[in-house]
Design an enzyme around this catalytic site. Structure first.
Site, PDB file in Angstrom:
ATOM      1  N   GLY A  13       0.790  -1.223   0.000  1.00 26.00           N
ATOM      2  CA  GLY A  13       0.000   0.000   0.000  1.00 26.00           C
ATOM      3  C   GLY A  13       0.820   1.269   0.000  1.00 26.00           C
ATOM      4  N   GLU A  17       7.969  -9.330   1.872  1.00 25.66           N
ATOM      5  CA  GLU A  17       7.012 -10.131   1.109  1.00 25.66           C
ATOM      6  C   GLU A  17       6.902  -9.529  -0.282  1.00 25.66           C
ATOM      7  OE1 GLU A  17       3.089 -11.168   3.248  1.00 25.66           O
ATOM      8  OE2 GLU A  17       2.659  -9.563   1.865  1.00 25.66           O
ATOM      9  N   ASN A  72      -9.076  -5.838   2.717  1.00 25.00           N
ATOM     10  CA  ASN A  72      -8.238  -6.678   1.851  1.00 25.00           C
ATOM     11  C   ASN A  72      -7.959  -8.045   2.481  1.00 25.00           C
ATOM     12  OD1 ASN A  72      -7.967  -4.515   0.063  1.00 25.00           O
ATOM     13  ND2 ASN A  72      -6.179  -3.739   1.161  1.00 25.00           N
ATOM     14  N   GLY A  79       0.415 -10.777   5.037  1.00 25.08           N
ATOM     15  CA  GLY A  79       1.538 -11.325   5.803  1.00 25.08           C
ATOM     16  C   GLY A  79       1.823 -10.541   7.067  1.00 25.08           C
TER      17      GLY A  79
HETATM   18  N1  COA Z   1     -11.719   3.169   8.541  1.00 26.82           N
HETATM   19  C1  COA Z   1     -12.199   3.100   7.265  1.00 26.82           C
HETATM   20  N2  COA Z   1     -11.447   3.311   6.162  1.00 26.82           N
HETATM   21  C2  COA Z   1     -10.161   3.643   6.364  1.00 26.82           C
HETATM   22  C3  COA Z   1      -9.595   3.762   7.638  1.00 26.82           C
HETATM   23  C4  COA Z   1     -10.437   3.498   8.774  1.00 26.82           C
HETATM   24  N3  COA Z   1      -9.972   3.580  10.013  1.00 26.82           N
HETATM   25  N4  COA Z   1      -8.303   4.112   7.502  1.00 26.82           N
HETATM   26  C5  COA Z   1      -8.053   4.194   6.186  1.00 26.82           C
HETATM   27  N5  COA Z   1      -9.170   3.913   5.500  1.00 26.82           N
HETATM   28  C6  COA Z   1      -9.339   3.891   4.044  1.00 26.82           C
HETATM   29  C7  COA Z   1      -8.704   5.093   3.355  1.00 26.82           C
HETATM   30  O1  COA Z   1      -9.561   6.222   3.408  1.00 26.82           O
HETATM   31  C8  COA Z   1      -8.536   4.569   1.930  1.00 26.82           C
HETATM   32  O2  COA Z   1      -9.801   4.587   1.296  1.00 26.82           O
HETATM   33  P1  COA Z   1      -9.954   4.880  -0.283  1.00 26.82           P
HETATM   34  O3  COA Z   1      -9.269   3.707  -0.946  1.00 26.82           O
HETATM   35  O4  COA Z   1     -11.421   4.902  -0.490  1.00 26.82           O
HETATM   36  O5  COA Z   1      -9.238   6.177  -0.496  1.00 26.82           O
HETATM   37  C9  COA Z   1      -8.182   3.079   2.158  1.00 26.82           C
HETATM   38  O6  COA Z   1      -8.605   2.779   3.519  1.00 26.82           O
HETATM   39  C10 COA Z   1      -6.695   2.785   2.009  1.00 26.82           C
HETATM   40  O7  COA Z   1      -5.998   3.662   2.851  1.00 26.82           O
HETATM   41  P2  COA Z   1      -4.623   4.354   2.484  1.00 26.82           P
HETATM   42  O8  COA Z   1      -4.486   5.481   3.449  1.00 26.82           O
HETATM   43  O9  COA Z   1      -4.513   4.680   1.030  1.00 26.82           O
HETATM   44  O10 COA Z   1      -3.589   3.237   2.937  1.00 26.82           O
HETATM   45  P3  COA Z   1      -2.889   2.015   2.219  1.00 26.82           P
HETATM   46  O11 COA Z   1      -2.969   2.020   0.735  1.00 26.82           O
HETATM   47  O12 COA Z   1      -1.539   2.031   2.783  1.00 26.82           O
HETATM   48  O13 COA Z   1      -3.719   0.735   2.739  1.00 26.82           O
HETATM   49  C11 COA Z   1      -4.494  -0.910   4.327  1.00 26.82           C
HETATM   50  C12 COA Z   1      -3.954   0.527   4.082  1.00 26.82           C
HETATM   51  C13 COA Z   1      -4.604  -1.131   5.821  1.00 26.82           C
HETATM   52  C14 COA Z   1      -5.867  -1.077   3.670  1.00 26.82           C
HETATM   53  C15 COA Z   1      -3.495  -1.928   3.668  1.00 26.82           C
HETATM   54  O14 COA Z   1      -2.190  -1.655   4.103  1.00 26.82           O
HETATM   55  C16 COA Z   1      -3.840  -3.365   4.012  1.00 26.82           C
HETATM   56  O15 COA Z   1      -4.716  -3.970   3.398  1.00 26.82           O
HETATM   57  N6  COA Z   1      -3.159  -3.953   5.031  1.00 26.82           N
HETATM   58  C17 COA Z   1      -3.422  -5.290   5.525  1.00 26.82           C
HETATM   59  C18 COA Z   1      -2.577  -6.325   4.869  1.00 26.82           C
HETATM   60  C19 COA Z   1      -1.120  -6.115   5.097  1.00 26.82           C
HETATM   61  O16 COA Z   1      -0.690  -5.459   6.023  1.00 26.82           O
HETATM   62  N7  COA Z   1      -0.311  -6.687   4.214  1.00 26.82           N
HETATM   63  C20 COA Z   1       1.107  -6.512   4.207  1.00 26.82           C
HETATM   64  C21 COA Z   1       1.808  -7.633   4.859  1.00 26.82           C
HETATM   65  S1  COA Z   1       3.404  -7.882   4.192  1.00 26.82           S
END
Ligand code: COA
Length: 506
Positions: A265, A288, A378, A382
């Site tokens: 992300g 990863e 999502n 990992g």
């Molecule tokens: N409640 C609701 N929505 C939220 C939020 C919350 N507390 N915090 C962020 N969001 C939304 C953002 O507004 C954004 O929405 P949009 O796509 O409609 O604009 C979306 O979540 C993504 O947020 P962003 O700030 O762009 O962060 P990101 O691209 O870094 O993604 C995660 C953040 C948490 C979704 C992503 O990192 C993830 O899926 N993590 C879990 C898996 C993981 O950690 N994998 C890596 C292991 S190696």
């Protein structure tokens, strides 16, 4: 030219169209496909399958490494082909189907899927569909831009379809390191003690007789959609670099920090970009997904070696890397996700893990997956493999989301992916909270002081102080613990004062 890529000449007779190959996939089958975080997925056969299912309804259980690119999760969902899906996804159409209860989604630690298969705790794949650069003289499969779960899927499945993608450079061969752990309880330690250790083979060893179809394709991976760092993500990176500098100064970390892992992300990528401007050098990654930031750090001479299980890049970086593979060859390894994320290795190497939270609470519990506790975003990916076993486990997030309607720091998380026991450092653009060695009440003070957005700080302090008056090791007002989420659902904002949100979005 195409035939050169199938060096086991006996397999030339297995070449067929994607439509013909898709016919091997039957109703009710469990299918293991290549693909990890939109890299290296089989492209033509899933698309042909989605087309076929439109007119001839059937259901499959689909497992992959992680998410698929080229809209394949969308197409398969729309065709109605998916009964069950594991272990990760990022597609908005599939996300909707999961949250409607139409597709059963099994959100899983990414290192665990093949371990569960090996122990027959999950249904074995009937068939594997794997993207490859080439098939060797022995009939072994050379993967492309991800290894993911492709090796174990190919080994476990009764039948294998190989998609040879002519667009991928044959120079990818040699980059992979395929190591499969033996069976428990007599398993030996995984012989990997340095990020650049090679412990396996460069191709997936299978009996070529299992290959029932070979399809040629010519389509690129989807480009990464990560955005450039913004003011907040740059501030998060700045705080984290600051923290690292102090750890080195206190001699708690070596000067090159030790191996780094960074999640998927925008935020995790921006944080790694922050290291570009720092004085740190001789960095290594044991991660990863390798994103743009990995290659920018290599180009800047700051990162010496990166081990991962997939490469996903923006259009800009894609050409820069894949047209110059010779330049990166001795600095990269792609491993099965079971090894890139293995708890044994993460603990042994002393990895610093940096993952992104959707929200965390005043005691340090982290929710990475469920919006308002119910709607899947999502998946855990990992992050748990690393966070639980890391030397230092860091979670980052912006302190507010959706123009301030959401505070990413809440009284109690609405879903827990990483418990307070697995979280060391929390970072927002406001600052960082170091939770190591602190009791819950002490942690709350740090988090409220350094991580909460000023618009929510007073309300959070008020909650915490009233909870402390009631008492307990981890004080809470249970009747109010989810009131912020309830306000979001009923009034569209966690804020009590709507004028603050209007001024933020102006
Ligand atoms: N409640 C609701 N929505 C939220 C939020 C919350 N507390 N915090 C962020 N969001 C939304 C953002 O507004 C954004 O929405 P949009 O796509 O409609 O604009 C979306 O979540 C993504 O947020 P962003 O700030 O762009 O962060 P990101 O691209 O870094 O993604 C995660 C953040 C948490 C979704 C992503 O990192 C993830 O899926 N993590 C879990 C898996 C993981 O950690 N994998 C890596 C292991 S190696």
């Amino acid at each position: 030219m195409q035939l050169d890529r199938i060096r086991h000449t006996g397999l030339h007779q297995k070449i067929m169209s994607a439509e013909q190959a898709s016919e091997f996939i039957k109703d009710g089958m469990t299918v293991g496909m290549s693909g990890f975080t939109r890299a290296g997925e089989a492209k033509a056969v899933p698309r042909a399958l989605a087309e076929r299912v439109k007119n001839n309804p059937m259901k499959i259980n689909l497992m992959t490494g992680a998410s698929l690119g080229n809209d394949l999760d969308k197409l398969l969902t729309e065709s109605g082909a998916l009964a069950r899906r594991m272990p990760f996804q990022v597609d908005s159409t599939l996300r909707k189907a999961i949250n409607n209860g139409d597709v059963m989604f099994i959100d899983q630690h990414l290192s665990e899927t093949v371990e569960l298969l090996r122990n027959h705790q999950l249904t074995m794949p009937d068939i594997a569909v794997i993207e490859a650069v080439a098939i060797t003289e022995e009939g072994h499969i050379v993967p492309t831009t991800s290894v993911g779960n492709s090796a174990s899927f190919s080994i476990f499945a009764k039948q294998v379809i190989v998609e040879i993608n002519m667009l991928h450079s044959p120079k990818l061969e040699g980059l992979h390191d395929i190591y499969i752990p033996s069976y428990r309880p007599v398993r030996q330690p995984i012989p990997l003690t340095k990020v650049d250790d090679r412990i396996g083979s460069t191709a997936i060893p299978i009996d070529p007789a299992k290959i029932v179809g070979i399809v040629f394709t010519n389509q690129s991976d989807s480009f990464s959609t990560v955005t450039d760092p913004d003011e907040e993500t740059a501030a998060i990176a700045h705080h984290l670099v600051n923290f690292f500098e102090q750890e080195v100064e206190q001699e708690r970390l070596p000067s090159n920090l030790g191996p780094l892992q960074a999640g998927i992300g925008n935020i995790a990528n921006a944080v790694m970009m922050g290291l570009l401007e720092s004085d740190f050098k001789d960095l290594t990654m044991y991660s990863e997904v390798l994103q743009d930031s990995t290659f920018d750090l290599i180009d800047a001479g700051k990162l010496n070696f990166a081990s991962g299980c997939s490469i996903i890049l923006s259009e800009r970086c894609n050409a820069q890397v894949f047209n110059n593979l010779d330049k990166y060859r001795d600095k990269l390894i792609l491993r099965p996700q079971e090894i890139s994320n293995h708890p044994e290795i993460v603990r042994r190497l002393g990895i610093i893990s940096i993952n992104t939270a959707l929200e965390f609470d005043i005691y340090g519990n982290v929710n990475s997956t469920h919006v308002c506790g119910t709607k899947m975003m999502n998946g855990i990916g990992g992050s748990g493999d690393f966070a639980r076993n890391a030397n230092i486990s860091v979670f980052v997030t912006k302190s507010i989301a959706k123009n301030g309607a959401i505070s990413s720091v809440v009284p109690m998380v609405s879903h827990v992916d990483h418990t307070e026991h697995d979280v060391d450092i929390l970072v927002t653009e406001q600052g960082y909270a170091d939770l190591r060695g602190l009791a819950p009440r002490e942690r709350a003070v740090q988090i409220i002081k350094y991580c909460v957005h000023p618009d929510y700080r007073a309300a959070m302090l008020d909650y915490f102080e009233r909870a402390c008056q009631r008492g307990g090791h981890t004080p809470h007002l249970l009747e109010e613990a989810f009131s912020w989420h309830i306000r979001l659902e009923t009034q569209g904002s966690m804020q009590k004062d709507q004028s603050v949100i209007r001024s933020l979005s102006a």
